[in-house]
Design an enzyme around this catalytic site. Structure first.
Site, short mmCIF file in Angstrom:
data_model
loop_
_atom_site.label_atom_id
_atom_site.label_comp_id
_atom_site.label_asym_id
_atom_site.label_seq_id
_atom_site.Cartn_x
_atom_site.Cartn_y
_atom_site.Cartn_z
N GLY A 122 0.61 -1.18 0.02
CA GLY A 122 0.02 0.09 -0.23
C GLY A 122 0.86 1.34 -0.08
CG ASP B 5 2.46 -5.48 16.67
OD1 ASP B 5 2.24 -4.20 16.66
OD2 ASP B 5 1.54 -6.53 16.57
CG ASN C 175 2.17 4.19 5.77
OD1 ASN C 175 1.32 4.71 5.19
ND2 ASN C 175 2.31 2.68 5.81
N GLY D 18 -1.24 1.82 9.83
CA GLY D 18 -2.60 2.14 10.30
C GLY D 18 -3.43 0.86 9.88
CB ALA E 27 -24.71 2.15 19.20
CG ASN F 26 -15.71 8.18 6.80
OD1 ASN F 26 -16.80 8.82 6.46
ND2 ASN F 26 -14.95 7.60 6.32
CE1 TYR G 61 -7.63 4.89 9.77
CE2 TYR G 61 -9.17 6.81 8.65
CZ TYR G 61 -7.89 5.79 8.86
OH TYR G 61 -7.00 6.05 7.76
CE LYS H 297 -4.68 7.09 10.32
NZ LYS H 297 -3.52 6.73 10.30
N1 NAD Z 1 -5.95 4.13 1.46
C1 NAD Z 1 -6.37 5.27 2.00
O1 NAD Z 1 -7.18 5.85 1.15
C2 NAD Z 1 -5.83 5.99 3.01
C3 NAD Z 1 -6.62 7.54 3.44
C4 NAD Z 1 -6.48 8.04 4.43
C5 NAD Z 1 -5.33 7.42 5.39
N2 NAD Z 1 -4.88 6.52 5.03
C6 NAD Z 1 -3.64 5.97 5.95
O2 NAD Z 1 -2.41 5.75 5.39
C7 NAD Z 1 -1.56 4.45 5.75
C8 NAD Z 1 -1.47 3.33 5.14
O3 NAD Z 1 -2.72 3.05 4.49
P1 NAD Z 1 -2.77 1.72 3.35
O4 NAD Z 1 -4.06 2.34 2.56
O5 NAD Z 1 -1.56 1.76 2.75
O6 NAD Z 1 -3.11 0.63 4.33
P2 NAD Z 1 -2.59 -0.92 4.28
O7 NAD Z 1 -3.74 -1.65 5.18
O8 NAD Z 1 -2.67 -1.50 2.82
O9 NAD Z 1 -1.37 -0.95 4.80
C9 NAD Z 1 -0.98 -0.70 6.07
C10 NAD Z 1 0.10 -1.45 6.52
O10 NAD Z 1 0.45 -1.35 8.02
C11 NAD Z 1 0.74 -2.45 8.66
N3 NAD Z 1 0.42 -2.58 9.97
C12 NAD Z 1 -0.67 -2.69 10.54
N4 NAD Z 1 -0.55 -2.93 11.72
C13 NAD Z 1 0.71 -2.67 12.02
C14 NAD Z 1 1.45 -2.85 13.34
N5 NAD Z 1 0.77 -2.95 14.47
N6 NAD Z 1 2.58 -2.80 13.29
C15 NAD Z 1 3.33 -2.63 12.24
N7 NAD Z 1 2.76 -2.70 10.77
C16 NAD Z 1 1.31 -2.80 10.79
C17 NAD Z 1 -0.07 -3.45 7.75
O11 NAD Z 1 0.54 -4.92 7.79
C18 NAD Z 1 -0.03 -2.90 6.31
O12 NAD Z 1 0.99 -3.56 5.76
C19 NAD Z 1 -2.57 3.94 7.20
O13 NAD Z 1 -2.16 4.88 8.23
C20 NAD Z 1 -3.97 4.63 6.77
O14 NAD Z 1 -4.70 4.71 7.96
C21 NAD Z 1 -5.04 5.70 4.02
#
Ligand code: NAD
Length: 439
Positions: A212, A255, A279, A281, A289, A338, A344, A348
């Site tokens: 991602g 982790d 990054n 998340g 509820a 949202n 979430y 954020k």
């Molecule tokens: N995709 C979107 O549209 C979007 C929008 C706003 C914010 N974000 C934020 O961008 C960031 C990346 O999002 P994404 O879409 O690539 O998500 P994703 O789920 O594809 O990737 C997130 C990565 O974080 C890793 N992860 C989760 N928990 C973890 C932990 N405890 N320790 C280590 N790694 C961990 C996961 O294994 C995964 O590889 C996140 O913080 C997400 O909230 C994404």
């Protein structure tokens, strides 16, 4: 999931059909590539009112590698010095500068309005400078054809501190960033030997980079010359190792919520860490509820508490080198809220609070900047899983009428990460195509 609508509107019959029905007309965005590293055409340098920073900004623009002109049929970018506007009447100069040329901006063009901080002592100056914000946000919504509009607040006399910011906003790297206000301080930037590899000799850690957005961030920082360590949960180790190998990076299966996470990170950087990108998340959506306490706790822990803990521990241990950069990941959900995402969005929004509070102290005490990206709808596995109608709404409800790509968030992160971005601190920049949510 491919954006089929964007593809359809790229064909002549599709364009005709969608235009006849009054549907959105997204313009394919021109992003950075080795073949297209800069905008495609001249930069028009204009002044609205008194030319307070014209000379110093002119020197910066001259270094960008594009012709800088005072007249052009089809400018690729327009920079307007509006720093000297100090009254409501003075705003007429902004209209006078841009009204005649706004239609001529090239497809995927850029408009940057330069302002200064609204004054706490002079409410006329503050009104005029704050007016610029409404102006750029509205122009961003109406300009169309993939063009973007931003406001950059500079410090007169230190406008050169904004060079990395102007380079970013006046380039294809900022394709999905629009309607943003960036405040640049007068802090002197670290010298840059090579603008194409600004992170040479620097180390970077990207959490959640097995896939991602994190994978794109790791890849972009590596492109810019950094030695990258990719971190993700042990259960994602296979993807993590594949990503790290592809980038010539090191994999750190860990982790981020583990009690010894900061110690293990510090051990991976015996010579110190320069760029820390939070990054990783997760989402665990439910209406409040119906939300069990564990869904609340896990999201707060991964998205916010672990960011606070590791940041504190790494700063305290001196793992972050002077000149270091911390980039955290917020979301427009943390700004707009949202349905189903109280956990979430709280996490954020918490990131935004962390960044704004820590930034001045981190620079003063450690020489480290702290900024956040706030992505909107980004095309990833996470958003591909969203139901079709909600996904389509997310994609189209922004000024560019399309979703962003992970690389758009990565390019913004790479701009924050640059040694030359010392003057960019405490900023939250949305990478959302100027989403209507939270606007
Ligand atoms: N995709 C979107 O549209 C979007 C929008 C706003 C914010 N974000 C934020 O961008 C960031 C990346 O999002 P994404 O879409 O690539 O998500 P994703 O789920 O594809 O990737 C997130 C990565 O974080 C890793 N992860 C989760 N928990 C973890 C932990 N405890 N320790 C280590 N790694 C961990 C996961 O294994 C995964 O590889 C996140 O913080 C997400 O909230 C994404």
């Amino acid at each position: 999931m491919a954006d089929r609508y964007l593809h359809l509107t790229g064909t002549a019959p599709g364009r005709f059909l969608t235009r006849s029905l009054g549907l959105p007309q997204p313009s394919p965005l021109r992003r950075w590539s080795l073949g297209t590293p800069t905008l495609d055409g001249p930069l028009l340098h204009l002044t609205a009112g008194e030319a307070a920073v014209r000379g110093e900004v002119g020197e910066v623009l001259a270094r960008l590698g594009l012709p800088v002109v005072e007249r052009a049929d089809r400018p690729a970018g327009i920079v307007v010095d509006a720093t000297g506007i100090t009254s409501a009447a003075g705003l007429a100069a902004l209209h006078a500068a841009l009204h005649p040329v706004v239609r001529s901006v090239a497809r995927n063009g850029r408009i940057v309005v330069l302002g200064t901080a609204p004054s706490p002592e002079d409410h006329h100056q503050a009104a005029a400078q704050q007016a610029l914000e409404g102006f750029v946000r509205s122009l961003g919504k109406e300009i169309g054809r993939g063009a973007t509009v931003q406001l950059v607040r500079v410090v007169p006399g230190a406008a050169a501190s904004a060079e990395s910011t102007l380079r970013f906003l006046l380039s294809p790297r900022s394709a999905y960033v629009s309607g943003q206000v960036v405040e640049v301080s007068g802090a002197a930037p670290d010298p840059v030997a090579d603008w194409f590899a600004p992170l040479t000799g620097r180390t970077a850690l990207v959490t959640g980079s097995a896939r991602g957005i994190g994978e794109a961030v790791a890849s972009t920082l590596a492109r810019d010359g950094a030695r990258v360590v990719c971190l993700d949960v042990p259960r994602a180790e296979e993807d993590l190792v594949r990503t790290a190998d592809r980038l010539g990076a090191t994999a750190l299966p860990l982790d981020i919520t583990a009690p010894d996470a900061a110690e293990r990170i510090a051990a991976a950087f015996p010579d110190g860490l320069d760029v820390l990108v939070h990054n990783a998340g997760i989402t665990r959506d439910r209406r409040l509820a119906n939300m069990a306490a564990d869904r609340w706790a896990s999201v707060i822990d991964v998205n916010l508490d672990s960011v606070l803990r590791t940041t504190d521990a790494l700063l305290k241990a001196g793992t972050l080198n002077r000149g270091g950069r911390i980039v955290a990941t917020a979301s427009i959900a943390g700004i707009a809220g949202n349905t189903g995402q109280t956990n979430y969005a709280a996490s954020k929004a918490g990131i935004i609070g962390l960044v704004r509070s820590l930034a001045p102290r981190a620079v003063a005490d450690h020489g480290v900047t702290v900024n956040a990206v706030a992505p909107g709808f980004i095309e990833t596995k996470m958003t591909a899983a969203v139901p079709l109608l909600i996904r389509e709404a997310g994609r189209r409800m922004n000024s560019l009428s399309q979703g962003g790509l992970p690389v758009d968030v990565a390019e913004t992160t790479a701009w924050f990460a640059q040694p030359a971005s010392t003057a960019v601190n405490g900023q939250v920049v949305r990478v959302c195509g100027q989403s209507l949510l939270g606007a």
